[in-house]
Design an enzyme around this catalytic site. Structure first.
Site, PDB file in Angstrom:
ATOM      1  N   HIS A 276      40.278  23.004   0.028  1.00 52.01           N
ATOM      2  CA  HIS A 276      40.003  21.782   0.775  1.00 52.01           C
ATOM      3  C   HIS A 276      40.808  21.737   2.065  1.00 52.01           C
ATOM      4  O   HIS A 276      41.765  22.494   2.255  1.00 52.01           O
ATOM      5  CB  HIS A 276      40.287  20.541  -0.075  1.00 52.01           C
ATOM      6  CG  HIS A 276      41.734  20.301  -0.370  1.00 52.01           C
ATOM      7  ND1 HIS A 276      42.285  19.055  -0.497  1.00 52.01           N
ATOM      8  CD2 HIS A 276      42.773  21.161  -0.570  1.00 52.01           C
ATOM      9  CE1 HIS A 276      43.574  19.135  -0.780  1.00 52.01           C
ATOM     10  NE2 HIS A 276      43.893  20.407  -0.821  1.00 52.01           N
TER      11      HIS A 276
ATOM     12  N   HIS B 146      37.851  11.594   0.192  1.00 57.30           N
ATOM     13  CA  HIS B 146      38.267  13.003   0.279  1.00 57.30           C
ATOM     14  C   HIS B 146      37.409  13.849  -0.645  1.00 57.30           C
ATOM     15  O   HIS B 146      36.919  13.371  -1.678  1.00 57.30           O
ATOM     16  CB  HIS B 146      39.748  13.157  -0.102  1.00 57.30           C
ATOM     17  CG  HIS B 146      40.282  14.530   0.166  1.00 57.30           C
ATOM     18  ND1 HIS B 146      40.436  15.030   1.439  1.00 57.30           N
ATOM     19  CD2 HIS B 146      40.669  15.527  -0.673  1.00 57.30           C
ATOM     20  CE1 HIS B 146      40.913  16.265   1.373  1.00 57.30           C
ATOM     21  NE2 HIS B 146      41.057  16.587   0.101  1.00 57.30           N
TER      22      HIS B 146
ATOM     23  N   CYS C  43      37.825  17.209   5.773  1.00 56.28           N
ATOM     24  CA  CYS C  43      37.444  17.555   4.405  1.00 56.28           C
ATOM     25  C   CYS C  43      35.935  17.691   4.215  1.00 56.28           C
ATOM     26  O   CYS C  43      35.443  18.694   3.686  1.00 56.28           O
ATOM     27  CB  CYS C  43      38.032  16.549   3.423  1.00 56.28           C
ATOM     28  SG  CYS C  43      37.374  14.870   3.567  1.00 56.28           S
TER      29      CYS C  43
END
Length: 388
Positions: free
Chosen positions: A360, A348, A300
């Protein structure tokens, strides 16, 4: 004589003849029933919702461990570079020290030949402090200025070399510790992923189908929330524009100049954001790989770092640092290009593209994709940061 026997009912006769056997059987049955009654009840099988939550938790834990791994790997790389630099410096200084030692030896030999002094050359060269040695032998008073400078240079170089060796030794210890931590973080990620795979592997085809249905329902709700946010943002943007128009109609020339400057700055930020989004969009379909920074795969924070690098903005490697690399704004004020961070541990991140959506790298086994920022619920959204 047989006719004189007293007749007994069969039931009584059986009872009299076989009581021990029947009693044992009865006692065994009672014992088994008692054990069954006292045994702990079988643990109920988890629902598919519970399985889904468990899998999500394991992936979240794996991602948290991944960010720790990323931070440690970056630290280890810097530490290794520092160690290499220090060792190279120590090698160069040692070479200079050896040259200075040879020069001092030649001076000592010259003094010996002239009879000015008879220094123990071995003691001189092995002395902890050659300056003390020369002072003690009263040799300094007999040396030329060039020779005295050579002694001073030797003493200085020896002290500097000793200091650098100590720094290199300490850095090596730190590097060793970082490498151990890196190995532990890597093992933690791998274990969490293995646990998730094992849990999913035990599901039947029917259970997997039910799990998929739960996921689809969750995504539908996430999409609904994204559309709701998009409407809210559109309404606020309309109000903002109306307010600017109202203010612009009554502003002075100087104010207009200031507005022009502000618009120029905003245009520059929008251009960078557009470049970051374009890069992120071009990565859609590439696999999530923990610790990866491209170009073939990403995790990420590796994706967000690469996206903003394409826009000319340098972001730190981990989510923990990226969250501080810009201006925090409210979710309702989020603009395309902003970074959306998730979970309390900030493990994240995704690139916001507007309308409640982001690009993402979700998790292991998945691919870079466009998805609602509510993909795992509203409660996990941590913050929004504008890098440019």
């Amino acid at each position: 004589m047989a006719s004189h026997r007293k007749w007994r009912p069969a039931a009584t006769r059986l009872a009299g003849l076989r009581t021990p056997t029947l009693a044992t059987a009865a006692l065994t049955s009672v014992a088994l029933l008692s054990q069954t009654a006292n045994a702990a009840p079988a643990e109920p099988k988890p629902s598919m919702e519970e399985v889904q939550k468990k899998v999500d938790d394991l992936y979240h834990q794996a991602e948290t461990a991944t960010e720790k791994y990323n931070a440690t790997r970056e630290q280890t790389a810097k530490q290794r570079k520092r160690v290499d630099t220090l060792l190279d410096d120590v090698a160069k200084r040692t070479e200079k020290l050896n040259d200075a030692r040879e020069e001092l030896g030649s001076f000592a030999a010259a003094q010996y030949r002239t009879g000015a002094a008879a220094p123990d050359t071995a003691t001189l060269l092995l002395a902890d402090n050659p300056q003390d040695y020369f002072d003690q032998t009263q040799l300094m008073s007999r040396l030329t200025s060039r020779q005295k400078q050579a002694v001073d240079d030797y003493v200085t170089e020896q002290a500097a070399t000793t200091k650098k060796r100590q720094e290199a030794s300490e850095s090596l210890e730190t590097l060793t510790s970082s490498q151990k931590t890196l190995k532990t973080s890597k093992a933690e990620v791998q274990q969490k992923l293995a646990d998730a795979r094992e849990l999913l592997s035990k599901l039947t085809a029917e259970e997997k189908a039910r799990l998929k249905a739960i996921e689809e329902k969750k995504q539908q709700e996430a999409q609904r929330k994204a559309e709701e946010l998009a409407r809210q943002q559109a309404a606020e943007e309309k109000k903002r524009q109306e307010a600017e128009q109202s203010q612009g109609s009554s502003s002075s020339g100087s104010t207009s100049t200031g507005s022009s400057t502000g618009s120029s700055t905003g245009s520059s930020s929008s251009t960078k954001a557009a470049k970051a989004i374009a890069f992120a969009r071009a990565q859609i379909g590439k696999p999530y790989v923990w610790g990866a920074t491209g170009p073939d795969s990403y995790d990420c924070s590796g994706l967000t770092q690469a996206a903003w690098k394409a826009a000319g903005v340098s972001l730190p490697r981990t989510t923990y640092d990226q969250v501080n690399a810009g201006t925090t704004v409210s979710l309702s004020a989020a603009q395309p290009g902003d970074l959306i961070f998730f979970y309390d541990d900030i493990s994240h991140v995704g690139v916001y593209i507007g309308n409640g959506m982001m690009i993402h790298a979700p998790k292991p086994g998945a691919y870079v994709r466009e998805e609602s920022i509510y993909y795992a619920g509203e409660s996990i959204i941590h913050s929004v940061v504008r890098p440019a």
